[in-house]
Scaffold this motif. Structure first.
Motif, PDB file in Angstrom:
ATOM      1  N   ILE A 274      32.152 -29.670   6.765  1.00 22.65           N
ATOM      2  CA  ILE A 274      32.174 -30.687   5.712  1.00 22.65           C
ATOM      3  C   ILE A 274      33.528 -30.585   5.022  1.00 22.65           C
ATOM      4  O   ILE A 274      33.899 -29.522   4.526  1.00 22.65           O
ATOM      5  CB  ILE A 274      31.026 -30.475   4.702  1.00 22.65           C
ATOM      6  N   ASP A 275      34.271 -31.671   5.040  1.00 25.57           N
ATOM      7  CA  ASP A 275      35.616 -31.688   4.451  1.00 25.57           C
ATOM      8  C   ASP A 275      35.538 -31.762   2.927  1.00 25.57           C
ATOM      9  O   ASP A 275      34.562 -32.254   2.362  1.00 25.57           O
ATOM     10  CB  ASP A 275      36.410 -32.879   4.985  1.00 25.57           C
ATOM     11  N   HIS A 276      36.622 -31.281   2.290  1.00 29.67           N
ATOM     12  CA  HIS A 276      36.690 -31.272   0.836  1.00 29.67           C
ATOM     13  C   HIS A 276      38.053 -31.744   0.363  1.00 29.67           C
ATOM     14  O   HIS A 276      39.052 -31.577   1.058  1.00 29.67           O
ATOM     15  CB  HIS A 276      36.427 -29.859   0.295  1.00 29.67           C
ATOM     16  N   THR A 277      38.065 -32.280  -0.852  1.00 31.64           N
ATOM     17  CA  THR A 277      39.332 -32.704  -1.456  1.00 31.64           C
ATOM     18  C   THR A 277      40.062 -31.478  -1.987  1.00 31.64           C
ATOM     19  O   THR A 277      39.483 -30.396  -2.141  1.00 31.64           O
ATOM     20  CB  THR A 277      39.087 -33.679  -2.624  1.00 31.64           C
TER      21      THR A 277
ATOM     22  N   GLN B 221      27.908 -21.465  -1.309  1.00 30.32           N
ATOM     23  CA  GLN B 221      27.560 -22.843  -0.937  1.00 30.32           C
ATOM     24  C   GLN B 221      28.792 -23.574  -0.387  1.00 30.32           C
ATOM     25  O   GLN B 221      28.713 -24.260   0.633  1.00 30.32           O
ATOM     26  CB  GLN B 221      26.999 -23.585  -2.142  1.00 30.32           C
ATOM     27  N   PHE B 222      29.932 -23.422  -1.061  1.00 30.74           N
ATOM     28  CA  PHE B 222      31.156 -24.083  -0.604  1.00 30.74           C
ATOM     29  C   PHE B 222      31.542 -23.566   0.772  1.00 30.74           C
ATOM     30  O   PHE B 222      31.898 -24.349   1.667  1.00 30.74           O
ATOM     31  CB  PHE B 222      32.285 -23.838  -1.618  1.00 30.74           C
ATOM     32  N   ASN B 223      31.461 -22.256   0.967  1.00 33.01           N
ATOM     33  CA  ASN B 223      31.793 -21.682   2.269  1.00 33.01           C
ATOM     34  C   ASN B 223      30.837 -22.200   3.343  1.00 33.01           C
ATOM     35  O   ASN B 223      31.260 -22.495   4.470  1.00 33.01           O
ATOM     36  CB  ASN B 223      31.754 -20.157   2.210  1.00 33.01           C
ATOM     37  N   ASN B 224      29.570 -22.323   3.010  1.00 39.71           N
ATOM     38  CA  ASN B 224      28.597 -22.854   3.963  1.00 39.71           C
ATOM     39  C   ASN B 224      28.973 -24.277   4.382  1.00 39.71           C
ATOM     40  O   ASN B 224      28.848 -24.648   5.554  1.00 39.71           O
ATOM     41  CB  ASN B 224      27.194 -22.811   3.350  1.00 39.71           C
ATOM     42  N   GLU B 225      29.431 -25.069   3.425  1.00 40.21           N
ATOM     43  CA  GLU B 225      29.858 -26.432   3.751  1.00 40.21           C
ATOM     44  C   GLU B 225      31.072 -26.405   4.675  1.00 40.21           C
ATOM     45  O   GLU B 225      31.171 -27.226   5.599  1.00 40.21           O
ATOM     46  CB  GLU B 225      30.165 -27.206   2.479  1.00 40.21           C
ATOM     47  N   LEU B 226      32.002 -25.488   4.454  1.00 37.46           N
ATOM     48  CA  LEU B 226      33.153 -25.366   5.353  1.00 37.46           C
ATOM     49  C   LEU B 226      32.700 -24.983   6.758  1.00 37.46           C
ATOM     50  O   LEU B 226      33.204 -25.521   7.754  1.00 37.46           O
ATOM     51  CB  LEU B 226      34.141 -24.324   4.830  1.00 37.46           C
TER      52      LEU B 226
END
Length: 149
Positions: free
Chosen positions: A88-91, A79-84
């Motif tokens: 989608i930016d992350h802290t 899921q995190f990789n999909n957001e990347l």
């Protein structure tokens, strides 16, 4: 070692004492006294077998639970990789959290070589590369910041 030798050993090493012990236990079992050694022995063996079955069942439940945990780690990683991939930016803290998920997931995979891991390998590489890039540029999403790209 024969049953007679085992019983002889229990009876103090006397030859053929096992047969005497057998007769004695049988007589006690049949006597009107409420001492029932054969019943006690059968219950003890039954309990031991029951404990072994319970231990086997517990091991199966632990294995299922461990696999479920690994699946959960993999879902979070994918899921995190999909957001990347969707920009989608992350802290930095979010990256640290997903890196902890990766550590737990990889530990499980190392201990379970039969577990299908190929679904997350490239996602893990992408997350780690992205994290390294953000570290070099020092451009993590800041808490409360909203970026539109």
């Amino acid at each position: 070692m024969t049953l007679n030798e085992i019983l002889a050993h229990l009876w103090g090493g006397l030859p053929y004492a096992g047969g005497g012990l057998f007769v004695l236990l049988t007589l006690v079992q049949l006597a009107p006294i409420k001492v029932t050694p054969w019943s006690w022995l059968a219950k003890t063996i039954g309990k031991a077998m029951g404990i072994a079955a319970i231990e086997k069942k517990l091991d199966e439940h632990i294995a299922t639970d461990d696999k479920r945990d690994a699946d959960s780690h993999r879902v979070k990683i994918l899921q995190f990789n999909n957001e990347l991939l969707r920009s989608i930016d992350h802290t930095k803290e979010e990256f640290i959290e997903v890196l902890a998920e990766i550590d737990a997931y990889e530990r499980f995979c190392e201990g379970h070589p039969d577990y299908p891991n190929n679904r997350a390998v490239l996602a893990i590489e992408n997350i780690q590369e992205n994290y390294k890039e953000r570290l070099k540029k020092h451009d993590f999403l800041q808490e409360g910041e909203v970026r539109h790209e």
